[in-house]
Scaffold this motif. Sequence first.
Motif, PDB file in Angstrom:
ATOM      1  N   LEU A  47       4.297  -6.761 -13.539  1.00  0.00           N
ATOM      2  CA  LEU A  47       3.909  -6.488 -12.640  1.00  0.00           C
ATOM      3  C   LEU A  47       3.216  -4.995 -12.156  1.00  0.00           C
ATOM      4  N   THR A  48       3.813  -4.017 -13.116  1.00  0.00           N
ATOM      5  CA  THR A  48       3.611  -3.039 -13.431  1.00  0.00           C
ATOM      6  C   THR A  48       2.381  -2.342 -14.315  1.00  0.00           C
ATOM      7  N   ARG A  49       2.319  -3.265 -15.056  1.00  0.00           N
ATOM      8  CA  ARG A  49       1.026  -3.822 -16.196  1.00  0.00           C
ATOM      9  C   ARG A  49       0.190  -4.025 -16.304  1.00  0.00           C
ATOM     10  N   ALA A  50       0.430  -5.057 -14.662  1.00  0.00           N
ATOM     11  CA  ALA A  50      -0.705  -5.872 -14.474  1.00  0.00           C
ATOM     12  C   ALA A  50      -1.302  -4.927 -13.418  1.00  0.00           C
ATOM     13  N   PHE A  51      -0.378  -3.619 -12.483  1.00  0.00           N
ATOM     14  CA  PHE A  51      -1.225  -3.385 -11.819  1.00  0.00           C
ATOM     15  C   PHE A  51      -2.427  -1.822 -12.060  1.00  0.00           C
ATOM     16  N   ARG A  52      -1.821  -1.734 -13.583  1.00  0.00           N
ATOM     17  CA  ARG A  52      -2.290  -0.652 -14.535  1.00  0.00           C
ATOM     18  C   ARG A  52      -3.708  -1.355 -15.242  1.00  0.00           C
ATOM     19  N   THR A  53      -3.933  -2.589 -15.578  1.00  0.00           N
ATOM     20  CA  THR A  53      -4.436  -3.582 -15.933  1.00  0.00           C
ATOM     21  C   THR A  53      -5.605  -3.877 -15.341  1.00  0.00           C
ATOM     22  N   ALA A  54      -5.074  -4.776 -14.165  1.00  0.00           N
ATOM     23  CA  ALA A  54      -5.785  -5.651 -13.657  1.00  0.00           C
ATOM     24  C   ALA A  54      -7.124  -5.107 -12.967  1.00  0.00           C
ATOM     25  N   PRO A  55      -7.765  -5.331 -12.998  1.00  0.00           N
ATOM     26  CA  PRO A  55      -9.666  -5.230 -12.060  1.00  0.00           C
ATOM     27  C   PRO A  55      -9.197  -4.878 -10.452  1.00  0.00           C
ATOM     28  N   ALA A  56      -9.955  -3.518  -9.969  1.00  0.00           N
ATOM     29  CA  ALA A  56      -9.542  -3.229  -9.170  1.00  0.00           C
ATOM     30  C   ALA A  56      -9.749  -4.020  -7.961  1.00  0.00           C
ATOM     31  N   GLU A  57     -10.941  -4.923  -7.633  1.00  0.00           N
ATOM     32  CA  GLU A  57     -10.439  -5.718  -6.408  1.00  0.00           C
ATOM     33  C   GLU A  57      -9.065  -6.745  -6.386  1.00  0.00           C
ATOM     34  N   VAL A  58      -9.053  -7.180  -7.926  1.00  0.00           N
ATOM     35  CA  VAL A  58      -6.880  -8.034  -8.046  1.00  0.00           C
ATOM     36  C   VAL A  58      -6.264  -6.851  -7.182  1.00  0.00           C
ATOM     37  N   VAL A  59      -6.236  -5.950  -8.311  1.00  0.00           N
ATOM     38  CA  VAL A  59      -5.144  -4.199  -7.352  1.00  0.00           C
ATOM     39  C   VAL A  59      -5.175  -4.739  -5.867  1.00  0.00           C
ATOM     40  N   GLY A  60      -6.633  -4.276  -5.674  1.00  0.00           N
ATOM     41  CA  GLY A  60      -6.429  -3.991  -3.910  1.00  0.00           C
ATOM     42  C   GLY A  60      -6.026  -4.856  -3.313  1.00  0.00           C
ATOM     43  N   ARG A  61      -6.231  -6.141  -3.732  1.00  0.00           N
ATOM     44  CA  ARG A  61      -5.653  -6.977  -3.007  1.00  0.00           C
ATOM     45  C   ARG A  61      -4.096  -7.637  -3.029  1.00  0.00           C
ATOM     46  N   LEU A  62      -3.754  -7.339  -4.520  1.00  0.00           N
ATOM     47  CA  LEU A  62      -2.284  -7.063  -4.475  1.00  0.00           C
ATOM     48  C   LEU A  62      -1.920  -6.175  -3.972  1.00  0.00           C
ATOM     49  N   TYR A  63      -2.343  -5.150  -3.472  1.00  0.00           N
ATOM     50  CA  TYR A  63      -1.880  -3.953  -2.582  1.00  0.00           C
ATOM     51  C   TYR A  63      -1.702  -4.526  -0.837  1.00  0.00           C
ATOM     52  N   GLY A  64      -2.317  -5.166  -0.564  1.00  0.00           N
ATOM     53  CA  GLY A  64      -2.286  -5.465   0.683  1.00  0.00           C
ATOM     54  C   GLY A  64      -1.346  -6.751   0.804  1.00  0.00           C
ATOM     55  N   MET A  65      -1.071  -7.752  -0.584  1.00  0.00           N
ATOM     56  CA  MET A  65      -0.492  -8.444   0.094  1.00  0.00           C
ATOM     57  C   MET A  65       0.807  -8.259   0.297  1.00  0.00           C
ATOM     58  N   ILE A  66       1.067  -7.597  -0.414  1.00  0.00           N
ATOM     59  CA  ILE A  66       2.887  -6.504  -0.674  1.00  0.00           C
ATOM     60  C   ILE A  66       3.105  -6.129   0.537  1.00  0.00           C
ATOM     61  N   ARG A  67       2.140  -5.084   1.076  1.00  0.00           N
ATOM     62  CA  ARG A  67       2.235  -4.348   2.679  1.00  0.00           C
ATOM     63  C   ARG A  67       2.546  -5.398   3.951  1.00  0.00           C
ATOM     64  N   ASP A  68       1.429  -6.167   3.139  1.00  0.00           N
ATOM     65  CA  ASP A  68       1.714  -7.760   4.015  1.00  0.00           C
ATOM     66  C   ASP A  68       2.573  -8.698   4.433  1.00  0.00           C
ATOM     67  N   MET A  69       3.472  -8.825   3.790  1.00  0.00           N
ATOM     68  CA  MET A  69       4.780  -9.060   2.937  1.00  0.00           C
ATOM     69  C   MET A  69       5.844  -8.175   3.035  1.00  0.00           C
ATOM     70  N   LEU A  70       5.643  -6.839   3.364  1.00  0.00           N
ATOM     71  CA  LEU A  70       6.926  -6.284   3.809  1.00  0.00           C
ATOM     72  C   LEU A  70       7.383  -5.860   4.973  1.00  0.00           C
ATOM     73  N   VAL A  71       5.823  -6.170   5.658  1.00  0.00           N
ATOM     74  CA  VAL A  71       5.558  -5.390   6.947  1.00  0.00           C
ATOM     75  C   VAL A  71       6.387  -6.980   7.556  1.00  0.00           C
ATOM     76  N   ALA A  72       5.540  -8.331   7.109  1.00  0.00           N
ATOM     77  CA  ALA A  72       6.134  -9.599   7.772  1.00  0.00           C
ATOM     78  C   ALA A  72       7.836  -9.332   7.460  1.00  0.00           C
ATOM     79  N   ASN A  73       8.356  -9.427   6.737  1.00  0.00           N
ATOM     80  CA  ASN A  73       9.680  -9.333   6.240  1.00  0.00           C
ATOM     81  C   ASN A  73      10.584  -8.274   7.431  1.00  0.00           C
ATOM     82  N   VAL A  74       9.960  -7.430   8.458  1.00  0.00           N
ATOM     83  CA  VAL A  74      10.597  -6.229   9.160  1.00  0.00           C
ATOM     84  C   VAL A  74      10.753  -7.099  10.206  1.00  0.00           C
TER      85      VAL A  74
END
Length: 274
Positions: free
Chosen positions: A67-94
């Motif tokens: 995942l670290t490699r992916a965040f460093r090399t994936a297109p900006a659009e995909v990285v932004g969507r991944l950040y949003g997905m992780i944030r949503d997962m963390l909030v949902a977990n709480v």
Amino acid sequence: MYLARIIEQYPIIDNEFIDLLTWLLPGKIESIHDMMTSWLRQGDGGVMNDTHAYCCDRDRDGNAAMLTRAFRTAPAEVVGRLYGMIRDMLVANVTALKPVGMSEIEGNSVKFKEMFGLDEDELALCTFLHVVNTHSNMLCYFKDHLECGGPIGRKYLIAALDLTLARFSTILNGACTRMNMVEINTNWLRLNDDFQELFQNSTRATVHESLFVPLRGKPLPLEAYFIDTDKTRHLVDILSGRPTTSTHVLLYGAPGTGKTCYAHSIARETGLDV
């Protein structure tokens, strides 16, 4: 919520972050990988190019590195969507972990706040330190990796608490440090052990045991009190006169201001029994 707030301001995805994420969201890393693979494949026209295929190879060296490699090399659009997905997962977990009604830690935090007159932001700092110091995974990440307590990593702590730098500085110079509740070391802030225990178990018994120590030994001399000497002398004269009728003296003030200690000192000066 702490991680969600941090990556909202500072998009730092590395092996340590993914390791902590794996601990916080057990079983969800697979979903993140699958979604990322799907997005990259769509961006590549249905078949991932060699670079993206390499990034998504989790069998090579594990999920964290992948995942670290992916965040460093994936297109900006995909990285932004991944950040949003992780944030949503963390909030949902709480949200999912929040019990119906008030949890024990929330109940103790309310007592803690009222007991020491803390405001919401001061309580938030104490809660953060209690939670982090209670879990070794979080302690390693926030203290050792981000160095949240030191000058360089302090911005991450401010982000985690959703504060401004000015407000955070005010807290560090306020009640938390005046009461030695929060200890400031070179690269970390730490909740004092006594207060850590009180945060965990704020019963009346633990409060009295931890914060109130009976006075032992001889009473203090009367000169040691911040009381007008003329008033003290007048009181001693009244009680030393041995009147035939009862003499009553009422001492009033907030708890812990020395009324009992003062009464013992007056008794010693006048020779009266206590």
